[in-house]
Every structure is written in structure tokens, then in C-alpha cells.
Design an enzyme around this catalytic site. Structure first.
Site, PDB file in Angstrom:
ATOM      1  CB  SER A  44      -0.925   0.002   1.223  1.00 28.24           C
ATOM      2  OG  SER A  44      -0.170  -0.087   2.406  1.00 28.24           O
ATOM      3  CD  GLN A  46       2.929   1.273   4.312  1.00 32.33           C
ATOM      4  OE1 GLN A  46       3.549   1.114   5.370  1.00 32.33           O
ATOM      5  NE2 GLN A  46       2.325   0.283   3.667  1.00 32.33           N
ATOM      6  CG  HIS A  48       5.293   4.210   8.947  1.00 28.50           C
ATOM      7  ND1 HIS A  48       4.290   3.266   8.891  1.00 28.50           N
ATOM      8  CD2 HIS A  48       6.267   3.760   8.121  1.00 28.50           C
ATOM      9  CE1 HIS A  48       4.648   2.281   8.088  1.00 28.50           C
ATOM     10  NE2 HIS A  48       5.844   2.567   7.599  1.00 28.50           N
ATOM     11  CE  LYS A  71       5.828  -0.411  10.876  1.00 29.08           C
ATOM     12  NZ  LYS A  71       4.687  -1.016  10.152  1.00 29.08           N
ATOM     13  CD  GLU A  73       8.780   1.052   6.884  1.00 25.07           C
ATOM     14  OE1 GLU A  73       8.074   0.532   7.762  1.00 25.07           O
ATOM     15  OE2 GLU A  73       8.480   1.016   5.681  1.00 25.07           O
ATOM     16  CG  HIS A 210       6.901   4.307   2.504  1.00 22.39           C
ATOM     17  ND1 HIS A 210       6.580   5.119   3.570  1.00 22.39           N
ATOM     18  CD2 HIS A 210       6.791   3.035   2.967  1.00 22.39           C
ATOM     19  CE1 HIS A 210       6.296   4.370   4.617  1.00 22.39           C
ATOM     20  NE2 HIS A 210       6.403   3.094   4.278  1.00 22.39           N
ATOM     21  NE  ARG A 229      -1.849  -0.920   5.261  1.00 19.34           N
ATOM     22  CZ  ARG A 229      -1.916  -1.287   6.527  1.00 19.34           C
ATOM     23  NH1 ARG A 229      -2.881  -0.782   7.300  1.00 19.34           N
ATOM     24  NH2 ARG A 229      -1.050  -2.135   7.022  1.00 19.34           N
ATOM     25  CE  LYS A 235      -3.215  -5.540   5.082  1.00 20.15           C
ATOM     26  NZ  LYS A 235      -1.882  -5.629   5.749  1.00 20.15           N
TER      27      LYS A 235
END
Length: 356
Positions: A44, A46, A48, A71, A73, A210, A229, A235
């Protein structure tokens, strides 16, 4: 033998397993998560949230945002890896010139504001325009998006008969095949198309859009499940939150090549305290040592087999592809390969321990 979840074991023995410094900073849980991703269908679009937004989202929508942590990453490519990440630096009006279907979705009034703005107007103005058009696009109705993506698909298929499509156009057609009538298909035109070679890494800070497109990677992140998302997903979508939280910063993301620690190990240091990743490749019969560190480590074996010895245990441990090992703080280990061996380590960022 009594089985116990890693989280429970660590929580019950946090000072011993995590180290006093880690417990003081992050409590009795691992500050990072480590996984292997094998992407065959785009994930997706999305972002954070940062820590402040994460607390708000968790407070008011706990069913969708189950914790209050940020989050950040990092994805380290095992194979050739493709992703969309961050907004392009190209002037937005060029995208509208080349993709008239986006104009159809956002409307002529918004499009005209874009055409009247250039990078010479300053960063804040450009960000404002990017926010405007991206929000308008992502908020469009399903009916409008379906009509526009159908036109886009048909046009690109026709133009492919007389010219070579760009890489981004080819990607968009593949995304449309995977997610028909999804607004994320068109939003890809505004995002950087990044291709990583094996051994290259991409890190993602808070509030940056991203989506992973294809390939295998090891992924490390702060301990959180907060994902906002807005496209390319079945989702839950939270378009309003995503469009309001993004930084709208433009430019290609930094690609980490890693720093060689020795002949076998390369370290990747993102600008986040919670984690770093080591990539270790050994030929058959070679050995390497991982010195003791002040925090815990997780090792993932992605290829081959070998033998591991730790300073806290007597005897050797055989390791093979697919196995995961937890190594407590202040534990030195050595690894000898029985075949070609690929192993990845995640731990707390070593720069964290150097802060006075």
C-alpha cells in the site's frame, strides 16, 4: 521444554537480555522489529506518523492505530528491489502536461494553480501546491477515479504502439493491473520510483509517503504497527489523515550503501536511535566475529548454513536458512560457515551508545 513468546521472555528478563541502557530508554520491550519481506504484489501507499501524531491517533482511533509509537523503518535489498518513496522534485505542472487524466480528476481550478506555480516561487509555495493537488487526487470519488484510470490505461496502451513508455508509465500500467480503478495508480506519478541493487538500503522517516513495489528485502523498524494507508490496498484507508500528515518535502531519498566493518560485514546506520542492520556474507569455511554490544541483537539466516558460538553458552549451535536467533546484550558471538552463508543482524543503533 516450556515454550514462551520472545516478547514475554524479554519482558520477564529485560535488564539481563536488553541491557540497562536500553531498558532506561525504551522499557522492557525490544525497541525494534526485524522481518524479511518478499514483495510480488505492490504494497500500500502509506506513511507512518511521528510520535506526537501517533499518540493522537492511538487515543482517538485505537482500533486502527494500536500503539502510540512512531515507526521509522529501513529496507535493505536482498534482491533487486523497487519502491515508491517521497515526492518528485520535477515541477508538478510537467506531470499534469503528461498525464491529462490527473487534471480530469483534480479539476481545472486546482490544475491552474499548479500551472501558475514554479520552483522559483519558493519551497513553501511548492509544498502548498503539492499538498493541494495530492489531497484533491487522493480524495476523489470512486466513480471519478474509475473513469480516469480507464482512460489512462487505454491511452498508454495505444501510445505503447508508437513509442517506448517511460519506466514510470510501465509501472503505472502494472499497478493498474494489480489494483484496477485504484487512486494509488495515478498518485504514483508524483512519487519517486526507486530501484535498489542488492546490498543497498532505503530508510523512511515519519510522515513520508512510500510503497514497496517488488523484490526481497530485510526490513527493520521501530516497535510499532502504526500505518496510515490511502491507496493500493484492500485494507483500511485513512485518506484525510495521510494527506494532512505528509511533509510534502520533495527530492530523491538517500540510498545507503553501508560501511564495511571488515571483509564480511557491512553496517547500515539510518538516522534513528532504535536500530541498525548488519549484512554478513561468508564463503564456505570462513569465520567472523560479532563483538559484544550494549543492546540485544536479532540474527536472520537467509541463505546457507553454518555454526554459531556465543560467549554465554557452551557448545556450538547449528544454523540454517530460515532460522532466527535472539542474542542478549553483552554477548559476543562468532560464526563459521558450512556453506556460502548470508545472515543479517539487527540491533540498536551503535551511535545511540556514543551520545554523551
Amino acid at each position: 521444554m516450556i515454550s514462551m513468546a520472545l516478547k514475554d521472555w524479554v519482558s520477564a528478563n529485560s535488564n539481563k537480555l536488553l541491557g540497562h541502557t536500553i531498558v532506561q530508554k525504551w522499557g522492557s520491550d525490544l525497541p525494534f522489529l526485524f522481518k524479511v519481506l518478499s514483495v510480488r504484489k505492490a504494497l500500500s501507499i502509506q506513511a507512518h506518523p511521528d510520535k506526537d501524531l501517533a499518540k493522537v491517533l492511538h487515543k482517538f482511533m485505537p482500533s486502527a492505530y494500536k500503539d502510540d509509537n512512531h515507526k521509522p523503518e529501513m529496507a535493505l535489498a536482498i534482491t533487486h528491489f523497487q519502491a515508491l518513496c517521497g515526492f518528485i522534485t520535477l515541477e508538478v505542472h510537467i506531470v499534469l502536461d503528461n498525464v491529462p487524466e490527473i487534471v480530469q480528476v483534480v479539476g481545472s481550478e486546482v490544475a491552474n494553480q499548479v500551472f501558475d506555480t514554479t520552483n522559483a516561487d519558493g519551497e513553501d509555495k511548492v509544498k502548498s501546491v503539492m499538498r493541494l493537488i495530492f489531497t484533491q487526487l487522493m480524495s476523489a470519488t470512486k466513480e471519478i477515479v474509475t473513469t480516469a484510470t480507464t482512460k489512462l490505461k487505454n491511452r498508454l496502451h495505444m501510445e505503447n504502439q508508437v513509442r517506448q513508455l517511460t519506466e514510470k508509465e510501465q509501472l503505472v500500467l502494472e499497478l493498474e493491473r494489480q489494483y484496477p480503478d485504484d487512486v494509488g495508480v495515478m498518485s504514483a506519478f508524483f512519487l519517486n520510483y526507486v530501484k535498489l541493487n542488492p546490498g543497498e538500503a532505503l530508510y523512511l522517516g515519519a510522515n513520508e509517503p512510500h510503497a514497496y513495489m517488488f523484490g526481497d528485502c530485510v526490513e527493520c523498524m521501530a516497535t510499532s504497527d502504526n500505518v496510515v494507508r490511502a491507496g493500493l490496498t484492500p485494507k483500511h484507508r485513512d485518506v484525510k489523515t495521510l494527506c494532512s500528515m505528509l511533509t510534502y518535502k520533495q527530492g530523491c531519498p538517500e540510498i545507503l550503501k553501508g560501511v564495511a566493518l571488515n571483509s564480511y560485514v557491512t553496517r547500515y546506520l539510518p538516522p534513528f536511535d532504535e536500530f541498525e542492520v548488519d549484512r554478513c556474507h561468508l564463503s564456505q569455511g570462513e569465520s567472523v566475529e560479532f563483538p559484544a554490544v550494549q543492546g540485544p541483537s536479532i540474527f536472520v539466516v537467509t541463505f546457507g548454513e553454518g555454526i554459531i558460538y556465543t560467549s554465554n553458552l557452551t557448545g556450538d549451535i547449528n544454523i540454517t536458512q530460515g532460522e532466527v536467533l535472539f542474542v542478549p546484550a553483552d554477548t559476543e558471538i562468532s560464526i563459521t560457515s558450512a556453506s556460502e552463508l548470508h545472515i543479517y543482524r539487527a540491533g540498536v543503533n551503535s551511535m545511540f551508545f556514543q551520545v554523551p
